[in-house]
Design a protein around this motif. Structure first.
Motif, PDB file in Angstrom:
ATOM      1  N   ARG A  74      23.141 -45.492   1.089  1.00 55.54           N
ATOM      2  CA  ARG A  74      24.370 -45.838   0.377  1.00 55.54           C
ATOM      3  C   ARG A  74      25.344 -44.657   0.472  1.00 55.54           C
ATOM      4  NH1 ARG A  74      22.003 -50.094   0.193  1.00 55.54           N
ATOM      5  NH2 ARG A  74      21.531 -51.412  -1.628  1.00 55.54           N
ATOM      6  N   PRO A  75      25.829 -44.351   1.676  1.00 54.83           N
ATOM      7  CA  PRO A  75      26.688 -43.172   1.839  1.00 54.83           C
ATOM      8  C   PRO A  75      27.961 -43.277   1.007  1.00 54.83           C
ATOM      9  CG  PRO A  75      26.769 -44.577   3.790  1.00 54.83           C
ATOM     10  CD  PRO A  75      25.662 -45.098   2.932  1.00 54.83           C
ATOM     11  N   CYS A  76      28.374 -42.138   0.420  1.00 56.40           N
ATOM     12  CA  CYS A  76      29.561 -42.165  -0.431  1.00 56.40           C
ATOM     13  C   CYS A  76      30.600 -41.139  -0.009  1.00 56.40           C
ATOM     14  CB  CYS A  76      29.182 -41.996  -1.906  1.00 56.40           C
ATOM     15  SG  CYS A  76      28.278 -40.504  -2.305  1.00 56.40           S
ATOM     16  N   ASN A  77      30.528 -40.651   1.233  1.00 54.87           N
ATOM     17  CA  ASN A  77      31.600 -39.842   1.802  1.00 54.87           C
ATOM     18  C   ASN A  77      31.634 -40.094   3.307  1.00 54.87           C
ATOM     19  OD1 ASN A  77      29.924 -37.670   3.197  1.00 54.87           O
ATOM     20  ND2 ASN A  77      29.234 -37.363   1.083  1.00 54.87           N
ATOM     21  N   PRO A  78      32.729 -39.770   3.984  1.00 54.62           N
ATOM     22  CA  PRO A  78      32.841 -40.086   5.411  1.00 54.62           C
ATOM     23  C   PRO A  78      31.765 -39.424   6.266  1.00 54.62           C
ATOM     24  CG  PRO A  78      35.006 -39.606   4.496  1.00 54.62           C
ATOM     25  CD  PRO A  78      34.008 -39.244   3.435  1.00 54.62           C
ATOM     26  N   TYR A  79      31.400 -38.200   5.935  1.00 52.92           N
ATOM     27  CA  TYR A  79      30.340 -37.524   6.688  1.00 52.92           C
ATOM     28  C   TYR A  79      29.037 -38.307   6.593  1.00 52.92           C
ATOM     29  CZ  TYR A  79      26.511 -34.253   7.479  1.00 52.92           C
ATOM     30  OH  TYR A  79      25.342 -33.670   7.918  1.00 52.92           O
ATOM     31  N   ALA A  80      28.651 -38.689   5.384  1.00 53.86           N
ATOM     32  CA  ALA A  80      27.407 -39.422   5.178  1.00 53.86           C
ATOM     33  C   ALA A  80      27.423 -40.758   5.912  1.00 53.86           C
ATOM     34  CB  ALA A  80      27.175 -39.637   3.687  1.00 53.86           C
ATOM     35  N   ALA A  81      28.572 -41.456   5.873  1.00 50.63           N
ATOM     36  CA  ALA A  81      28.680 -42.735   6.561  1.00 50.63           C
ATOM     37  C   ALA A  81      28.510 -42.560   8.067  1.00 50.63           C
ATOM     38  CB  ALA A  81      30.025 -43.379   6.248  1.00 50.63           C
ATOM     39  N   SER A  82      29.087 -41.513   8.608  1.00 48.12           N
ATOM     40  CA  SER A  82      28.974 -41.277  10.050  1.00 48.12           C
ATOM     41  C   SER A  82      27.540 -40.958  10.447  1.00 48.12           C
ATOM     42  CB  SER A  82      29.910 -40.143  10.483  1.00 48.12           C
ATOM     43  OG  SER A  82      29.443 -38.870  10.048  1.00 48.12           O
ATOM     44  N   LYS A  83      26.801 -40.291   9.589  1.00 49.83           N
ATOM     45  CA  LYS A  83      25.403 -39.976   9.872  1.00 49.83           C
ATOM     46  C   LYS A  83      24.523 -41.224   9.776  1.00 49.83           C
ATOM     47  CE  LYS A  83      25.017 -35.606  10.941  1.00 49.83           C
ATOM     48  NZ  LYS A  83      24.455 -35.211  12.257  1.00 49.83           N
ATOM     49  N   ALA A  84      24.808 -42.084   8.798  1.00 45.55           N
ATOM     50  CA  ALA A  84      24.062 -43.339   8.702  1.00 45.55           C
ATOM     51  C   ALA A  84      24.282 -44.176   9.957  1.00 45.55           C
ATOM     52  CB  ALA A  84      24.495 -44.107   7.456  1.00 45.55           C
ATOM     53  N   ALA A  85      25.524 -44.214  10.422  1.00 45.12           N
ATOM     54  CA  ALA A  85      25.827 -44.963  11.645  1.00 45.12           C
ATOM     55  C   ALA A  85      25.141 -44.337  12.860  1.00 45.12           C
ATOM     56  CB  ALA A  85      27.335 -45.021  11.856  1.00 45.12           C
ATOM     57  N   ALA A  86      25.080 -43.018  12.903  1.00 47.38           N
ATOM     58  CA  ALA A  86      24.407 -42.343  14.014  1.00 47.38           C
ATOM     59  C   ALA A  86      22.930 -42.734  14.072  1.00 47.38           C
ATOM     60  CB  ALA A  86      24.541 -40.829  13.866  1.00 47.38           C
ATOM     61  N   GLU A  87      22.298 -42.827  12.907  1.00 46.88           N
ATOM     62  CA  GLU A  87      20.900 -43.260  12.867  1.00 46.88           C
ATOM     63  C   GLU A  87      20.739 -44.654  13.457  1.00 46.88           C
ATOM     64  OE1 GLU A  87      18.714 -42.928   9.287  1.00 46.88           O
ATOM     65  OE2 GLU A  87      19.630 -41.023   8.677  1.00 46.88           O
ATOM     66  N   MET A  88      21.606 -45.568  13.046  1.00 44.76           N
ATOM     67  CA  MET A  88      21.515 -46.944  13.531  1.00 44.76           C
ATOM     68  C   MET A  88      21.704 -46.998  15.047  1.00 44.76           C
ATOM     69  SD  MET A  88      20.777 -48.632  10.843  1.00 44.76           S
ATOM     70  CE  MET A  88      19.933 -47.110  10.328  1.00 44.76           C
ATOM     71  N   ALA A  89      22.674 -46.235  15.543  1.00 42.49           N
ATOM     72  CA  ALA A  89      22.938 -46.216  16.984  1.00 42.49           C
ATOM     73  C   ALA A  89      21.736 -45.679  17.748  1.00 42.49           C
ATOM     74  CB  ALA A  89      24.175 -45.365  17.271  1.00 42.49           C
ATOM     75  N   ALA A  90      21.146 -44.592  17.257  1.00 44.00           N
ATOM     76  CA  ALA A  90      20.018 -43.981  17.960  1.00 44.00           C
ATOM     77  C   ALA A  90      18.784 -44.873  17.911  1.00 44.00           C
ATOM     78  CB  ALA A  90      19.703 -42.612  17.360  1.00 44.00           C
ATOM     79  N   LEU A  91      18.485 -45.422  16.743  1.00 45.97           N
ATOM     80  CA  LEU A  91      17.290 -46.260  16.618  1.00 45.97           C
ATOM     81  C   LEU A  91      17.413 -47.541  17.442  1.00 45.97           C
ATOM     82  CD1 LEU A  91      16.600 -45.718  12.816  1.00 45.97           C
ATOM     83  CD2 LEU A  91      15.190 -44.906  14.713  1.00 45.97           C
TER      84      LEU A  91
END
Length: 317
Positions: free
Chosen positions: A135-152
């Protein structure tokens, strides 16, 4: 083993590259132009790489021909992510997709993500385990969550092995003064040298964080690259939290300055997660444990900044 380290000129990379070389790996260190000297001094081959350019990423991967990649490259500041969310996303999320898409089949990718992606978790539900919804609550956190999805996703369909290191806060010698504890250490080093009045300017000190030494983090990454399960996600954390106030008080004591602590509104984030505490059982199950006491981490951070003060810093606040 042939290893590629992206973001090799950054804080963690400056510790990881020499550690991998010492372990006998053939290391290609990739990063922004101008950061080559430390990597080459450590015995790695340097290659310039722009994570926002697919051509640059592909060229670096082709040159390294890696069996394993430690993907550290990223925009790592929460504060900066509020100023440039699109740029942060391009570096962290789309940059990860560029790396994953350029890798040869069979390569292993260790993606360094962030516990910020968990967002604000009720204290009663901490320490946080890896199966916690993001549940990311800042732009940095959101970008990292998306990076995980892309890599997995790339791991599922692209023929590569992906392991995610979801890292909690870490610090230590070499950390840039844009980050909280490093900023406090540098301010105190300047005060101790007589270059500023004895006032330490801080942000929100009520936040509690799970803090590790960067050298323990590097050992964790090496463990995960070697033994992490493909598709696995691992918290990289100590399993204990302390308030930023505790850390600041200890830094002031170590500095011997008796500096007065004042809150600077410019240093207070728009959103700050009150508590971020991780469960490290999954990583510890691979044989890793933290080894450096936090007081030593703070002392080494303070002395690192003190040793690098410019003459002008000694005479300016």
């Amino acid at each position: 083993m042939r290893v590629l380290v992206t973001g090799a000129g950054g804080f963690v990379g400056s510790w990881l590259v020499p550690a991998l070389v010492a372990d006998g790996h053939a290391v290609t260190a990739a990063g922004q132009e101008g950061h080559a000297f430390p990597a080459e001094r450590a015995g790695a081959e340097w290659v310039g790489m722009d994570i926002t350019s697919a051509g640059s990423v592909a060229a670096a991967v082709e040159r390294a021909a890696p069996e394993a990649v430690f993907h550290l490259a990223g925009q790592a500041s929460v504060g900066d992510s509020f100023k440039d969310p699109l740029g942060t996303w391009d570096v962290n999320a789309t940059g990860t997709l560029r790396i994953a898409g350029a890798l040869p089949k069979g390569a292993r990718l260790l993606l360094v993500s962030s516990a910020e992606a968990y967002g604000s978790v009720p204290e009663a539900e901490q320490p946080i385990r890896e199966d916690r919804p993001l549940r990311p609550c800042n732009p940095y956190a959101a970008s990292k969550a998306a990076a995980e999805m892309a890599a997995l996703q790339a791991g599922e369909s692209g023929g590569i092995e992906v392991v995610v290191a979801r890292s909690f806060n870490h610090t230590g010698p070499g950390q840039d003064a844009r980050f909280a504890l490093a900023s406090f250490a540098r301010q105190l080093a300047v005060i101790r040298a007589g270059g500023a009045e004895p006032v330490l300017r801080v942000g929100n000190l009520s936040a509690r964080r799970d803090l590790l030494d960067v050298r323990d983090v590097v050992r964790a990454y090496a463990t995960l690259a070697r033994a992490g399960a493909p598709g696995g996600v691992y918290n990289v954390c100590s399993g204990a939290a302390r308030s930023m106030r505790e850390a600041v008080d200890e830094l002031v004591e170590l500095s011997g300055t008796r500096a007065r602590v004042e809150v600077d509104p410019e240093r207070v984030r728009p959103i700050d997660v009150p508590l971020l505490l991780g469960d490290s059982a999954r990583l510890r199950g691979l044989g890793w444990t933290p080894g450096i006491p936090f007081r030593q981490t703070l002392a080494d951070l303070l002395e690192w900044h003190a040793a690098r003060l410019e003459p002008s810093a000694r005479a300016a606040a």
